[in-house]
Write a protein that holds these residues in place. Structure first.
Motif, PDB file in Angstrom:
ATOM      1  N   SER A  63      71.006  84.332 185.533  1.00 15.41           N
ATOM      2  CA  SER A  63      71.447  84.284 184.136  1.00 15.41           C
ATOM      3  C   SER A  63      71.950  85.634 183.652  1.00 15.41           C
ATOM      4  N   GLY A  64      72.393  86.455 184.592  1.00 14.07           N
ATOM      5  CA  GLY A  64      73.003  87.724 184.193  1.00 14.07           C
ATOM      6  C   GLY A  64      72.089  88.927 184.285  1.00 14.07           C
ATOM      7  N   GLY A  65      70.800  88.707 184.560  1.00 17.44           N
ATOM      8  CA  GLY A  65      69.878  89.837 184.696  1.00 17.44           C
ATOM      9  C   GLY A  65      70.212  90.660 185.928  1.00 17.44           C
ATOM     10  N   ARG A  66      69.777  91.934 185.927  1.00 14.60           N
ATOM     11  CA  ARG A  66      70.121  92.837 187.029  1.00 14.60           C
ATOM     12  C   ARG A  66      68.875  93.305 187.780  1.00 14.60           C
ATOM     13  N   ARG A  67      67.747  92.622 187.539  1.00 14.56           N
ATOM     14  CA  ARG A  67      66.485  93.093 188.131  1.00 14.56           C
ATOM     15  C   ARG A  67      66.265  92.564 189.546  1.00 14.56           C
ATOM     16  N   SER A  68      65.524  93.337 190.317  1.00 12.83           N
ATOM     17  CA  SER A  68      65.059  92.890 191.626  1.00 12.83           C
ATOM     18  C   SER A  68      63.833  93.724 191.985  1.00 12.83           C
ATOM     19  N   VAL A  69      63.181  93.345 193.070  1.00 12.62           N
ATOM     20  CA  VAL A  69      62.003  94.081 193.534  1.00 12.62           C
ATOM     21  C   VAL A  69      62.239  94.467 194.989  1.00 12.62           C
ATOM     22  N   LEU A  70      61.836  95.662 195.348  1.00 14.13           N
ATOM     23  CA  LEU A  70      61.869  96.056 196.754  1.00 14.13           C
ATOM     24  C   LEU A  70      60.472  96.499 197.179  1.00 14.13           C
ATOM     25  N   GLU A 166      68.517 106.134 192.205  1.00 13.13           N
ATOM     26  CA  GLU A 166      69.713 105.366 191.846  1.00 13.13           C
ATOM     27  C   GLU A 166      69.394 103.867 191.842  1.00 13.13           C
ATOM     28  N   LEU A 167      68.666 103.452 192.856  1.00 14.04           N
ATOM     29  CA  LEU A 167      68.272 102.048 192.983  1.00 14.04           C
ATOM     30  C   LEU A 167      67.423 101.618 191.796  1.00 14.04           C
ATOM     31  N   ALA A 168      66.458 102.431 191.444  1.00 15.69           N
ATOM     32  CA  ALA A 168      65.579 102.117 190.316  1.00 15.69           C
ATOM     33  C   ALA A 168      66.380 102.064 189.017  1.00 15.69           C
ATOM     34  N   ALA A 169      67.349 102.982 188.880  1.00 17.88           N
ATOM     35  CA  ALA A 169      68.163 103.017 187.656  1.00 17.88           C
ATOM     36  C   ALA A 169      69.005 101.747 187.525  1.00 17.88           C
ATOM     37  N   GLU A 170      69.348 101.149 188.653  1.00 16.88           N
ATOM     38  CA  GLU A 170      70.142  99.912 188.638  1.00 16.88           C
ATOM     39  C   GLU A 170      69.301  98.682 188.327  1.00 16.88           C
ATOM     40  N   GLY A 171      67.949  98.821 188.314  1.00 16.25           N
ATOM     41  CA  GLY A 171      67.117  97.678 187.923  1.00 16.25           C
ATOM     42  C   GLY A 171      66.139  97.200 188.984  1.00 16.25           C
ATOM     43  N   ALA A 257      54.085  94.170 189.433  1.00 14.33           N
ATOM     44  CA  ALA A 257      55.484  94.605 189.298  1.00 14.33           C
ATOM     45  C   ALA A 257      56.320  93.508 188.640  1.00 14.33           C
ATOM     46  N   LEU A 258      56.086  92.270 189.041  1.00 15.17           N
ATOM     47  CA  LEU A 258      56.847  91.157 188.465  1.00 15.17           C
ATOM     48  C   LEU A 258      56.476  90.957 186.996  1.00 15.17           C
ATOM     49  N   ARG A 259      55.166  91.081 186.721  1.00 12.52           N
ATOM     50  CA  ARG A 259      54.719  90.863 185.342  1.00 12.52           C
ATOM     51  C   ARG A 259      55.273  91.939 184.412  1.00 12.52           C
ATOM     52  N   ALA A 260      55.437  93.135 184.957  1.00 11.65           N
ATOM     53  CA  ALA A 260      55.921  94.248 184.132  1.00 11.65           C
ATOM     54  C   ALA A 260      57.349  94.008 183.618  1.00 11.65           C
ATOM     55  N   PHE A 261      58.106  93.138 184.274  1.00 14.52           N
ATOM     56  CA  PHE A 261      59.448  92.809 183.774  1.00 14.52           C
ATOM     57  C   PHE A 261      59.355  92.089 182.421  1.00 14.52           C
TER      58      PHE A 261
END
Lengths: 285, 285
Positions: A63-70, A166-171, A257-261
């Motif tokens: 839905s347009g969000g830019r988040r992910s987890v690594l 950089e990765l973190a800044a991207e979401g 980490a997921l809940r923090a979103f």
């Protein structure tokens, strides 16, 4: 349950500054007040919450969000990177996960900067990426086995920090974990593999040669962790002799980490009532 | 349990020749003598067997074997491709699975032959690849929506057969499944999505427009299945109105394909006793 488990997350986070792995017990269960049975029950209870939070992340990505987890898993052989994947990442929808196991780089990969193949394996938005080994091998085995000159290893710590920032800044939320076992526990696990013919395929005689370098690897981990333990990409050292604790710890880190979103389900970008009416009014197919 | 379930596999396999989807009930449970509760219990019982067979395939791939599995899932919107993945593929180690969801091709992908992006997504040896949609979209939506000239669509059936034959010859077991729901069931599922705000993100108003083409899609499926239903890459039509039956059917197909490899655990290519002694004799670390 959320509160004691979140204590666990903060407990495992490595404090800034030098780190002495020899002082961190490998068979402890810090931040969790319970035994194996309690730990397995806590992880089972966490499962459905993890699955829902993962789906919210997936929906956000659609839905347009830019988040992910690594999630980066590092550790000596037999420390349980694979077992962790089965037990924790296996709790969420496999469509929402991208797992990459890094082996020794190919000739093609070695023809590029060490972060080239890592960048290619990053999770798309909405997904949980898991690295079973990672760019950290390029400052761990590469340091111990002298696969690159010292000044190149030095350069890599800074390159990793810049790349992760950089990765973190991207979401992307970055969770780095070292699965911490003792040399004695590794010996016991290697012997157990040898005693079980269904596990022989996992055994590699080279692993025993590598054991002779155990102190050098521990030192390389200490340096790597201290040099790359940043605010946006912190390290966690997970006591991993107890498999149940290791699984619960990683599951909890992922959960937190997921809940923090703080993600809600995406709102409809269409008129719900109008759509219902269209479906109800359609002529027979 | 293996025997009745294997009956299920042969029942679902599409016979050679023309196929009339209208004559295949969507809410049936062919080849399985039981209700929802029985079906869910049978799948739960299948889980550990599936997990072990998948691990044997993985071990085989790590030991020089060339085998892999490709599960192709096709079906109209809401037919349950995603749900199947969670319920069946979710039973095995996520490290042994590579899932690819195909969307409309990108500009870069459209600049290549239609099989280019499909080939890139094939599972490596030892893995189970799952396609959520596939190269069949290039003869389904492409036919219905006239995205390619008729002669190109014609060419593609043969191209698919040649490509799949080559893949099978290399060691990949191909399982092609059409999840078969009724138009009424799709309507009910779309209405259910609209009634549930946690599902709105899955709803796309364009899906309702596509419903008007339902008969054209069914025809395109009939042609595609008949034209590409080969000995080495057979089609299965899965009645999918009952979710529990759909899950059990796909789980069983996967199970039977893995079992057909007849894989033992790889034998040790080292001297087990010698390795044990090395570990026991090593000097303290």
């Amino acid at each position: 349950m959320a509160f004691p488990l979140s204590d666990l997350t903060s407990t495992l986070r490595v404090a800034p500054g030098p780190i002495d792995l020899g002082k961190i017990e490998t068979d402890a269960a810090p931040g969790f007040d319970g035994d194996k049975k309690d730990g397995e029950a806590a992880l089972a209870e966490l499962g459905p919450q993890l699955a829902e939070l993962q789906e919210r992340l997936f929906a956000d990505g659609k839905s347009g969000g830019r988040r992910s987890v690594l999630l980066v898993l590092q550790g000596m052989d037999t420390s349980g990177k694979g077992g962790t994947l089965r037990s924790t990442v296996g709790l969420v929808d496999p469509q929402g996960v991208r797992i990459t196991s890094f082996k020794a780089p190919s000739e093609d990969e070695r023809a590029h900067d060490f972060l080239w193949r890592i960048t290619k394996a990053l999770p798309p938005v909405g997904l949980i990426g898991v690295f079973d080994r990672s760019h950290y091998e390029d400052v761990l085995i590469a340091r111990v086995r002298e696969l690159a000159p010292p000044e190149e290893i030095e350069r890599r710590y800074d390159a990793i920090n810049a790349w992760e920032a950089e990765l973190a800044a991207e979401g992307t939320t970055i969770i780095k974990c070292m699965l911490h076992i003792s040399a004695a526990e590794q010996q016991a696990r290697l012997l157990a593999r040898l005693d079980d013919p269904t596990k022989h395929w996992k055994y590699n005689p080279g692993d025993v040669d590598e054991r002779e370098l155990w102190p050098a690897y521990q030192e390389a981990y200490e340096i790597a962790i201290a040099r790359t333990n940043t605010e946006v990409a912190p390290w966690h050292v997970i006591p991993a002799d107890k498999k149940w604790y290791r699984n619960l710890a990683i599951g909890t880190l992922l959960h937190d980490a997921l809940r923090a979103f703080g993600l809600d389900w995406p709102e409809a970008d269409f008129d719900v009532e109008h759509e219902k009416q269209r479906l109800l009014d359609e002529k027979p197919l």
